[in-house]
Write a protein that holds these residues in place. Structure first.
Motif, PDB file in Angstrom:
ATOM      1  N   MET A   1      49.079  38.865  40.239  1.00 40.57           N
ATOM      2  CA  MET A   1      47.764  39.437  39.960  1.00 40.57           C
ATOM      3  C   MET A   1      46.741  38.819  40.906  1.00 40.57           C
ATOM      4  N   THR A   2      45.844  39.632  41.404  1.00 43.18           N
ATOM      5  CA  THR A   2      44.812  39.154  42.301  1.00 43.18           C
ATOM      6  C   THR A   2      43.921  38.141  41.588  1.00 43.18           C
ATOM      7  N   VAL A   3      43.602  37.034  42.267  1.00 42.13           N
ATOM      8  CA  VAL A   3      42.778  35.983  41.685  1.00 42.13           C
ATOM      9  C   VAL A   3      41.341  36.489  41.610  1.00 42.13           C
ATOM     10  N   THR A   4      40.799  36.542  40.404  1.00 41.54           N
ATOM     11  CA  THR A   4      39.443  37.029  40.184  1.00 41.54           C
ATOM     12  C   THR A   4      38.590  35.896  39.636  1.00 41.54           C
ATOM     13  N   ALA A  23      40.759  25.175  41.821  1.00 38.63           N
ATOM     14  CA  ALA A  23      41.765  26.204  41.522  1.00 38.63           C
ATOM     15  C   ALA A  23      42.936  26.073  42.485  1.00 38.63           C
ATOM     16  N   TRP A  24      44.118  26.349  41.977  1.00 41.08           N
ATOM     17  CA  TRP A  24      45.326  26.234  42.797  1.00 41.08           C
ATOM     18  C   TRP A  24      45.886  27.584  43.198  1.00 41.08           C
ATOM     19  N   LYS A  25      45.939  28.533  42.266  1.00 46.30           N
ATOM     20  CA  LYS A  25      46.499  29.836  42.596  1.00 46.30           C
ATOM     21  C   LYS A  25      45.549  30.586  43.532  1.00 46.30           C
ATOM     22  N   GLY A  26      46.082  31.040  44.629  1.00 45.25           N
ATOM     23  CA  GLY A  26      45.295  31.762  45.608  1.00 45.25           C
ATOM     24  C   GLY A  26      44.393  30.875  46.443  1.00 45.25           C
ATOM     25  N   SER A  27      44.563  29.545  46.375  1.00 47.53           N
ATOM     26  CA  SER A  27      43.691  28.620  47.100  1.00 47.53           C
ATOM     27  C   SER A  27      44.246  28.336  48.486  1.00 47.53           C
ATOM     28  N   ASP A 296      46.799  37.023  46.527  1.00 52.32           N
ATOM     29  CA  ASP A 296      45.625  37.864  46.726  1.00 52.32           C
ATOM     30  C   ASP A 296      45.962  39.271  47.216  1.00 52.32           C
ATOM     31  N   ASP A 297      47.211  39.659  47.175  1.00 48.45           N
ATOM     32  CA  ASP A 297      47.575  41.024  47.564  1.00 48.45           C
ATOM     33  C   ASP A 297      47.251  42.006  46.441  1.00 48.45           C
ATOM     34  N   PHE A 298      47.216  43.271  46.792  1.00 50.46           N
ATOM     35  CA  PHE A 298      46.881  44.306  45.809  1.00 50.46           C
ATOM     36  C   PHE A 298      47.984  44.427  44.770  1.00 50.46           C
TER      37      PHE A 298
END
Length: 621
Positions: A1-4, A23-27, A296-298
């Motif tokens: 899921m995209t990081v929001t 934050a770690w996910k998507g960092s 961060d992909d769709f």
């Protein structure tokens, strides 16, 4: 899921972004930590080798190599190459997102356009919507790895996948369901389920827009950013930091190398530079294909589920579903206001915006209206001042020309005499338009500053008399001769008598002459009419005179070298030659207009080409 994280930064506050650094996910830490550790390990290994394993000669050679690498590392254009590349990647990433086909517009058109609450109408709407969703699913399956893992074969897409597989084509067949959609829509139009052609046209336009987005996704997947550009950026980043492994080493301070006075062991700013530049490159790697499986992909699988469920509900369950129409709670309220909670009650205390000048204060003495008479007087005074200033500027900015000034003055004086004579004895043969044309020609001739047509040029000019006859061509005024003051006393007396009867004409103003005054004194030129047999083109509305006796000619006067200067407003006198016969003369003079003045006769004459005008002496019997 995209990081929001949009809700976490909804309000700007002190260290608002600092919470996002943990934050770690998507960092960036998750993406870059492996490269960062590898770079630091390599730097540490080279530093330890330099300090503990090299002899003095080897250390001196390594130090020279380090200084050389540090000096030439700046030649690599890191900021330019990497910045432009990432900007291109971000724009491409957002355009790919806007190209994802969404069924919202087409499902609303189907729900309102395809009529029928029975089973057949319901089947038409659901089938049309399934074809559109199938087309989007096929294109997402072609570009997204996550969707392909979910639907590896066509049997996983539809239960009746045999019909789709039976259509042979070497190209991607995402467009086939769109063709099925158009064929079924044509059947619905023939059956009357779609009531008019406008609705049918709107339905096909929405389908074409939907299919166009599917096509754009396919082209984005097929045509990538040129590989050479990606290679250049990657090589630039990695080669720069490979050079930094040697060039950014701390050297022995005892050797006295410039810029190496400290030995901190850990290159803090070099590590930060690696973190920023390498992290920038990792951003490009993440965004260059947003249909992968990165953080961060769709979320393509989520989009498929959402679009299919919403579209089926809109065309089937919600068809014809309308809430009951009833009076709302603000029916009799002239100022309806939605309710406020306790958390938003402070909004009511804020005054509504009336405009940026609503609270502007003006003194009372400046708020009274002024009389129109005073306003008009002020406008007139300002206009006069501006007019005088403009005239003064034109006088300063123009270069006087003696020949142009003399020719312009002669023309303006003659034109004023002619207009004054017309006002005494109006001639219907001259119209207002011609008078205005003469004024414009006079102004242009006076302000041109070049040699006029009657002065200095070897050309002839025709003159038209108001008595109806065409005066023959005369030589240029440059051939006129200067005379002594004593020889022209008799002629000047006649001119003075005539001028006494005529009201004084003011000299031309600066506006008329446009600054063409010159202190140069010029001699009085005495113009005469002379006969000429040259063939000249005459306007159609003038009738030529066949008899040369009827033509007024110039008489040559003897030359006198002692010419004296006179006023430029002196009007050249014209002498009319005697006509051969009295009968013909009377016939010609019958339709003309003459003004008697002190025993003399004045004749209105207008010149063609240069507006030479004048008055002639009385014709003797």
């Amino acid at each position: 899921m995209t990081v929001t994280y949009t809700a976490r930064v909804a309000n700007a506050r002190f260290c608002g972004f600092s919470k996002l650094l943990l934050a770690w996910k998507g960092s960036i830490y998750k993406v870059l930590y492996k490269e960062f550790l590898a770079f630091f390990a390599m730097y540490t290994a080279i530093s330890i080798t330099y300090r503990f394993f090299l002899v003095d000669d080897q250390k001196r050679y390594f130090e020279k190599l380090s200084i050389y690498c540090n000096h030439y590392a700046s030649l690599i254009p890191m900021s330019f190459v990497l910045g432009f590349y990432v900007t291109l990647i971000v724009n491409r990433w957002w355009n790919q997102y806007t190209s994802i086909p969404l069924p919202d517009r087409i499902m609303c058109t189907l729900s309102g356009g395809v009529q029928g609450g029975d089973e057949h109408g319901r089947l038409l709407r659901r089938t049309l919507m399934r074809y559109a969703s199938l087309s989007a699913l096929l294109i997402l399956r072609s570009v997204s790895t996550a969707v392909f893992k979910r639907f590896p074969t066509m049997d996983h897409v539809v239960e009746a996948g045999k019909k789709f597989e039976s259509l042979q084509s070497p190209y991607n067949k995402y467009w086939i369901p769109c063709v099925w959609f158009t064929n079924l829509a044509a059947v619905a139009r023939c059956e009357g389920r779609i009531k008019d052609d406008n609705t049918y046209k709107l339905l096909l336009e929405e389908l074409n827009d939907f299919r166009g987005k599917c096509s754009m996704l396919f082209h984005y997947d097929m045509i990538s950013i040129p590989l050479v550009y990606t290679q250049v950026v990657t090589l630039a980043v990695y080669s720069f930091f490979l050079v930094c492994l040697i060039g950014r080493q701390f050297l022995d301070p005892a050797q006295g190398y410039p810029g190496h006075d400290l030995d901190l062991y850990v290159p803090i700013f070099t590590l930060l530079q690696f973190f920023f530049y390498a992290g920038w490159l990792k951003v490009a790697e993440q965004l260059i294909n947003p249909f992968g499986e990165d953080d961060d992909d769709f979320e393509t699988n989520w989009l498929i589920d959402r679009n299919f469920q919403v579209s089926m509900m809109a065309v089937d369950e919600m068809y014809g579903d309308l809430p009951m129409m009833e009076r709302d709670r603000y029916w009799n309220d002239s100022n309806p206001r939605p309710p406020y909670t306790a958390a938003t009650l402070f909004v009511l205390r804020k005054p509504s915006f009336q405009g940026s000048t609503f609270d502007m204060a003006i003194p009372k003495e400046e708020m009274h209206f002024q009389p129109l008479e005073e306003i008009a007087e002020n406008l007139e005074e300002s206009a006069k001042r501006n007019h005088n200033l403009a005239l003064f500027n034109r006088l300063l900015g123009s270069a006087p020309s003696p020949t142009g000034f003399m020719g312009g003055a002669l023309r303006r004086t003659s034109a004023q005499l002619q207009r004054l004579t017309r006002s005494v004895s109006p001639d219907p043969s001259f119209s207002d338009a011609e008078d205005e044309e003469e004024k414009s020609l006079g102004r242009s001739a006076g302000t041109a500053g070049s040699m006029p047509s009657g002065l200095g040029l070897d050309i002839t000019q025709s003159t038209i008399c108001s008595c109806g006859g065409l005066i023959s061509s005369c030589p240029p005024l440059s051939d006129a001769e200067f005379h002594k003051q004593g020889e022209r006393d008799g002629i000047e007396e006649k001119d003075e008598k005539m001028m006494e009867k005529v009201p004084k004409i003011p000299p031309p103003t600066a506006q008329a002459s446009t600054g063409r005054r010159s202190p140069l004194a010029v001699g009085q030129v005495k113009s005469h009419f002379c006969s000429s047999n040259e063939n000249r083109s005459v306007p159609d509305f003038f009738q030529p005179i066949s008899d040369p006796g009827k033509v007024m000619t110039l008489k040559q006067q003897p030359t006198n070298s002692k010419a004296e200067a006179v006023c430029l407003l002196t009007v050249p006198s014209l002498e009319v030659s005697t006509f051969p016969e009295n009968s013909k003369r009377k016939q010609m003079l019958a339709g003309s207009q003459w003004v008697a003045s002190n025993g003399q006769v004045q004749c209105h004459c207008a010149g063609l080409g240069s507006e030479v005008t004048g008055s002639g002496s009385k014709v003797k019997e």
